[in-house]
Design an enzyme around this catalytic site. Structure first.
Site, mmCIF file in Angstrom:
data_model
loop_
_atom_site.group_PDB
_atom_site.id
_atom_site.type_symbol
_atom_site.label_atom_id
_atom_site.label_comp_id
_atom_site.label_asym_id
_atom_site.label_seq_id
_atom_site.Cartn_x
_atom_site.Cartn_y
_atom_site.Cartn_z
ATOM 1 N N ASP A 164 0.820 -1.218 0.000
ATOM 2 C CA ASP A 164 0.000 0.000 0.000
ATOM 3 C C ASP A 164 0.847 1.257 0.000
ATOM 4 O OD1 ASP A 164 -1.984 -2.114 1.087
ATOM 5 O OD2 ASP A 164 -3.164 -0.386 0.463
ATOM 6 N N ASN A 197 1.559 -2.997 4.165
ATOM 7 C CA ASN A 197 0.605 -3.838 3.444
ATOM 8 C C ASN A 197 -0.391 -4.391 4.458
ATOM 9 O OD1 ASN A 197 -0.291 -5.045 0.920
ATOM 10 N ND2 ASN A 197 0.371 -7.010 1.765
ATOM 11 N N LYS A 198 -1.321 -5.162 3.986
ATOM 12 C CA LYS A 198 -2.394 -5.694 4.829
ATOM 13 C C LYS A 198 -1.877 -6.291 6.133
ATOM 14 C CE LYS A 198 -5.839 -5.403 4.365
ATOM 15 N NZ LYS A 198 -6.550 -4.303 5.077
HETATM 16 O O1 MRU Z 1 -7.681 -2.954 2.979
HETATM 17 P P1 MRU Z 1 -7.441 -3.320 1.543
HETATM 18 O O2 MRU Z 1 -8.225 -4.503 1.110
HETATM 19 O O3 MRU Z 1 -7.587 -2.136 0.640
HETATM 20 O O4 MRU Z 1 -5.903 -3.737 1.519
HETATM 21 C C1 MRU Z 1 -5.328 -4.133 0.302
HETATM 22 C C2 MRU Z 1 -3.940 -4.609 0.458
HETATM 23 O O5 MRU Z 1 -3.378 -4.599 1.526
HETATM 24 C C3 MRU Z 1 -3.229 -5.036 -0.773
HETATM 25 O O6 MRU Z 1 -2.292 -6.024 -0.484
HETATM 26 C C4 MRU Z 1 -2.497 -3.823 -1.386
HETATM 27 O O7 MRU Z 1 -3.366 -2.753 -1.548
HETATM 28 C C5 MRU Z 1 -1.893 -4.158 -2.680
HETATM 29 S S1 MRU Z 1 -3.149 -4.410 -3.874
HETATM 30 C C6 MRU Z 1 -2.556 -4.647 -5.369
#
Ligand code: MRU
Length: 333
Positions: free
Chosen positions: A232, A242-243
């Site tokens: 992110d 990231n997540k």
């Molecule tokens: O909370 P989200 O679902 O928006 O989180 C998404 C992620 O963490 C993805 O791994 C990240 O955005 C990369 S997407 C190509």
């Protein structure tokens, strides 16, 4: 390939990701406020898709302007509202900053509308192509067969407008080389279970769903070729948001000496941050943790910690796969 967002005449259509995998419903987004609400409730999500959704929201905001003066004042308010929707994915902020620059000297809403539509189309084109190049760059890292790969969250077409980032790399590896993709369910919003499994099944890629707590067990029992995750926001030193769960995945990968790859387009870099400590981590509603599938699953008054993202230190990342090249540590962006 499924489309997360599409321009339809003078509005946009998005696939409502909150309803997947049970229902494939496309919804029309006609106003900036509707798009902000869709971003907040995560009907559209994933860093590259958020950059595009933010641009689309700005485009809709221009079309809504009804006054005859102070267009710039009105528009700046709308841009700030879009920036307030979700804080972590840098793509959203880069997209808005680009729009600010693009229309800085314009007072005509009609002219602004046409310029922002150009931005929207260009960004969609860029992200589609970036996924393809990232996939090609990443796939070169995998020459062996019987590959087992771990991934978290959803990084596919739903999170982008192309084949995906981490999932794009997985999709670009010749199918016969893949044994199993282990998808982490990704508590609490279950992007892995609901979205990644849906995409993997549609693509015919052999996959197994695991809970987030099963990682060490899987790593100890199966020969895992790599973990591939999305991002992110990537700071100048390679620290990567990231997540939530990505950091612990990386720690476990290091323990088992498994390569840990981040795949992201150049739009996900935040070179203004020297390291990951400055990344704004979104805190989400406690009900996401205290309930499961709409049913309360915790004590009535329990206190909750619910960060949507974590930051993986650069030292745990084997390589960062982008649409430009595959960067190796030590990182300096
Ligand atoms: O909370 P989200 O679902 O928006 O989180 C998404 C992620 O963490 C993805 O791994 C990240 O955005 C990369 S997407 C190509």
């Amino acid at each position: 390939m499924v489309k997360s967002l599409e321009i339809t005449g003078n509005y946009v259509t998005i696939l409502d990701q909150t309803l997947l995998p049970h229902e494939e419903r496309y919804i029309e987004i006609h106003t900036c406020r509707e798009m902000i609400d869709a971003i907040r409730r995560m009907s559209i999500r994933g860093a590259p898709a958020l950059g595009i959704a933010a641009t689309a929201a700005a485009w809709l905001a221009v079309q809504e302007f009804t006054g005859s003066s102070n267009f710039q004042g009105y528009f700046e308010q709308q841009l700030q509202a879009i920036e307030d929707s979700r804080p972590t994915a840098v793509n959203l902020f880069t997209a808005i900053a680009h729009i600010r620059k693009t229309i800085a000297d314009i007072d005509s809403p009609a002219e602004a509308e046409s310029r922002i539509l150009d931005c929207l189309r260009a960004l969609i084109r860029y992200e589609i192509n970036a996924c393809v190049t990232m996939g090609e760059n990443g796939a070169k890292l995998f020459q062996h067969n019987k590959l087992n790969i771990l991934t978290i969250c959803n990084t596919g077409s739903l999170a982008t407008v192309g084949i995906g980032t981490a999932l794009g790399v997985i999709r670009s590896i010749p199918r016969h080389l893949i044994d199993t993709v282990f998808a982490l369910e990704t508590r609490p919003k279950l992007q892995g279970a609901r979205l990644t499994m849906w995409e993997l099944e549609k693509s015919g890629i052999p996959a197994k769903l695991i809970t987030d707590g099963m990682v060490a067990d899987v790593m100890s029992r199966f020969r895992i070729a790599a973990c591939i995750v999305g991002a992110d926001r990537i700071a100048a030193n390679g620290d990567t948001a990231n997540k939530i769960g990505t950091f612990s995945l990386a720690v476990q990968a290091q323990h088992f000496k498994i390569p840990f790859y981040v795949a992201a387009p150049e739009t996900t870099f935040d070179r203004s941050l020297t390291d990951g400590s400055g990344i704004n981590i979104e805190q989400r509603n406690s009900s996401e943790v205290t309930s499961f599938a709409g049913t309360t699953s915790a004590t009535e008054n329990c206190r909750v910690y619910n960060p949507a993202f974590d930051v993986t230190p650069a030292g745990l990342i084997t390589a960062i796969i982008t649409d430009k090249e595959v960067y190796r540590a030590p990182y300096s962006f």
